[in-house]
Design an enzyme around this catalytic site. Structure first.
Site, short mmCIF file in Angstrom:
data_model
loop_
_atom_site.label_atom_id
_atom_site.label_comp_id
_atom_site.label_asym_id
_atom_site.label_seq_id
_atom_site.Cartn_x
_atom_site.Cartn_y
_atom_site.Cartn_z
N ASP A 271 0.84 -1.20 0.00
CA ASP A 271 0.00 0.00 0.00
C ASP A 271 0.87 1.25 0.00
O ASP A 271 1.39 1.66 1.04
CB ASP A 271 -0.92 0.00 1.22
CG ASP A 271 -1.84 1.21 1.24
OD1 ASP A 271 -2.01 1.84 0.18
OD2 ASP A 271 -2.38 1.51 2.31
N LYS A 278 1.55 7.94 0.67
CA LYS A 278 1.97 7.93 2.06
C LYS A 278 3.35 8.57 2.21
O LYS A 278 4.13 8.62 1.26
CB LYS A 278 2.07 6.48 2.57
CG LYS A 278 0.75 5.75 2.71
CD LYS A 278 0.98 4.33 3.19
CE LYS A 278 -0.34 3.58 3.34
NZ LYS A 278 -1.12 4.05 4.50
N ASP A 289 0.04 -4.84 4.89
CA ASP A 289 -1.35 -4.43 4.70
C ASP A 289 -2.22 -5.57 4.17
O ASP A 289 -3.42 -5.39 3.99
CB ASP A 289 -1.43 -3.22 3.76
CG ASP A 289 -2.60 -2.31 4.07
OD1 ASP A 289 -3.11 -2.37 5.20
OD2 ASP A 289 -3.02 -1.55 3.17
N ASP A 348 -5.88 6.45 -0.23
CA ASP A 348 -5.23 5.65 0.81
C ASP A 348 -6.25 4.97 1.72
O ASP A 348 -5.88 4.21 2.61
CB ASP A 348 -4.28 6.53 1.64
CG ASP A 348 -3.34 5.71 2.49
OD1 ASP A 348 -3.10 4.54 2.16
OD2 ASP A 348 -2.84 6.25 3.50
N GLU A 350 -8.16 2.59 0.80
CA GLU A 350 -8.46 1.61 -0.24
C GLU A 350 -8.95 0.28 0.30
O GLU A 350 -9.62 -0.48 -0.41
CB GLU A 350 -7.22 1.37 -1.11
CG GLU A 350 -6.21 0.36 -0.59
CD GLU A 350 -5.60 0.72 0.75
OE1 GLU A 350 -5.26 -0.20 1.51
OE2 GLU A 350 -5.44 1.93 1.04
N ARG A 352 -11.24 -0.50 2.48
CA ARG A 352 -12.70 -0.61 2.52
C ARG A 352 -13.28 -0.74 1.10
O ARG A 352 -14.36 -1.31 0.93
CB ARG A 352 -13.29 0.58 3.25
CG ARG A 352 -13.05 1.92 2.59
CD ARG A 352 -13.17 3.09 3.55
NE ARG A 352 -12.03 3.15 4.46
CZ ARG A 352 -11.91 4.04 5.45
NH1 ARG A 352 -12.85 4.96 5.64
NH2 ARG A 352 -10.85 4.03 6.23
#
Length: 498
Positions: A271, A278, A289, A348, A350, A352
């Site tokens: 991620d 990030k 992640d 970010d 992502e 969900r």
């Protein structure tokens, strides 16, 4: 590692090292008392001399005691009964096993007399000892040029009386299966993102189907994901050169027409944050992640190994979240498999997005309950730290079952509210909902988002952002929530048989 239940007089057991427990103020447990009697008071002598008082976590190694067959006797302090807990017992066992392994001991015998605390029982203590021993001996070396130093310990024996042996042997088998599931979850989590990709996770699932006759596997590729209308999952995966996958595993241990239980895992194998990039520091940890996916795959493996009499569906939404010319942009609107639309305010958030399509997809199997697992929100770390899994649910009975399972398994969670008042934070002017709800109650609003895709099913969400891995010198995946989830399914199976 070979685990075995043994019976007999503790002082006569043939072993390289026998471990016995001593309580606070030097009070001897039954096995320690037997060793003391056989050795003409050797243990009381060191206690009376002030060399050992039984306070929690202390140890003392004695060699070649007269009248004792074991080459070494290791005293471990378990402290006051009121201060004992499963967590402390697990930490103690891990420390003991790691220490003994460094000695070059091949055979270790644990004679701890169910001394984990007031809630101890033979099955629980035996199983958790097996899990703790296995965790202590886990070593990651897959991407190192030299293999890890081989484990010196070859056999771990657990002393029980003959009446308890049957319970102990069942606990041992369950403990080994859960330990294997935890090790799988840790290994998948620890692999770097250039190896553990969505394709790698799919291949791992196929290997499980090859290993167990009761397991089948289906993999949906990026074209199928797009054509079926999984616009949220596709929107995350399309920014990467490595395409997304929806992984579907089926375990058939129950009746053919019996509704399954379902586990759904977030499998973001790396991620970056996407366009909402990030910060650079500690971004390497974003290989973790996918630990939600790792935990449901580890649980699935444990269930198959134990041959539980239930049906289980496990779905993993696997993707990389990368920035590119194809990546989703803040402000984009996507249509989910459910038909609901989502405005992506932050790429970010992502997890969900991939989960919502997976949660919709799994409901075609008409599951009795759905549990999703995800490293979903940094807010969960702020709320609960690195101790408890965050739990939110639309079914308080399911939540209670999971919390009880976590307590029993030493893999605890804490329930947060899922009130309608939080839902308005997801309002959007341009879609049915936004994918973020602002800084306040970030863990809760993330679960509120998922709840919009689980209205017709008993559902619980486990946010493992704070517990899925350790940072710093001990950096690595933990394998949580394999014990909680497996215990929940063990409880389900037991209730069914009853």
């Amino acid at each position: 590692m070979d685990f075995e239940i043994v019976n007999g007089s503790v002082e006569l057991l043939v072993t390289d090292c026998i471990v016995v427990a001593v309580a606070d103020a030097g009070k001897l447990t039954p096995s320690a008392q037997a060793i003391d009697t056989a050795s003409a008071g050797a243990l009381k002598e060191v206690i009376d001399a002030g060399d050992f008082d039984g306070s929690h976590g202390t140890t003392l190694l004695l060699r070649n005691l007269s009248g004792v067959t074991a080459k070494r006797t290791l005293l471990v302090g378990i402290g006051k009964e009121s201060d004992r807990s499963v967590a402390k017992q697990q930490t103690l066992i891990k420390s003991v096993v790691a220490t003994v392994n460094k000695m070059g001991v091949k055979t270790l015998t644990l004679a701890l007399d169910q001394s984990s605390g007031k809630d101890s029982d033979i099955y629980r203590d035996t199983r958790l000892i097996v899990e703790a021993c296995s965790a202590a001996l886990y070593q990651y070396d897959t991407t190192k040029s030299k293999p890890a130093t081989p484990t010196k310990l070859e056999h771990i024996h657990l002393l029980l009386d003959e009446e308890s042996t049957e319970y102990g042997e069942g606990a041992l088998l369950d403990g080994v299966a859960i330990a294997n599931g935890v090790a799988t979850a840790r290994e998948l989590g620890n692999l770097p993102g250039n190896i553990c990709t969505p394709i790698y996770l799919a291949d791992h699932a196929k290997a499980l189907a090859d290993e167990f006759d009761s397991v089948s596997c289906e993999i949906l590729d990026e074209k199928q994901i797009e054509s079926m209308g999984m616009g949220a999952l596709y929107s995350v995966g399309k920014g990467s050169d490595i395409p997304p996958r929806l992984i579907v595993l089926k375990y058939e241990g129950g009746e053919a027409n019996e509704a399954p239980y379902a586990l759904v895992g977030k499998g973001i194998t790396f991620d970056t944050g996407g366009i909402s990039l990030k910060p650079g520091p500690e971004m390497d940890e974003m290989k973790f992640d996918m630990c939600g996916a790792a935990s449901v795959l580890g649980t699935f493996e444990a269930v198959a190994e134990m041959r539980l009499p239930i049906n289980l569906i496990t779905v993993v939404a696997a993707a990389e979240n990368m920035p590119s010319g194809r990546a989703s942009k803040p402000g984009d609107v996507v249509t989910t498999l459910s038909g609901q639309t989502v405005e992506i305010l932050n790429t970010d958030a992502e997890g969900r997005l991939v989960l919502c399509d997976a949660l919709t997809y799994v409901q075609q199997f008409k599951p009795q309950a759905v549990i999703d697992v995800a490293t979903l929100t940094g807010a969960c770390i702020i709320a609960l730290g690195h101790q408890a899994t965050g739990l939110l649910a639309n079914d308080d009975s399911l939540a209670a079952q999971l919390l009880d399972a976590g307590e029993f398994a030493g893999d605890r969670g804490w329930q947060l509210p899922l009130w309608d008042e939080y839902q308005t934070q997801l309002d959007s002017n341009f879609a049915d909902m936004a994918n973020i709800g602002g800084r306040p109650a970030g863990t809760i609003t993330a679960a509120c988002f998922l709840s919009r895709f689980t209205k017709d099913v008993s559902w619980a969400h486990l946010d493992i952002a704070g517990v899925a891995w350790n940072s710093g010198k001990a950096k690595g995946a933990t394998g949580r929530c394999v014990p909680m989830l497996t215990q929940y399914l063990l409880d389900v199976a037991e209730q069914k048989e009853a």
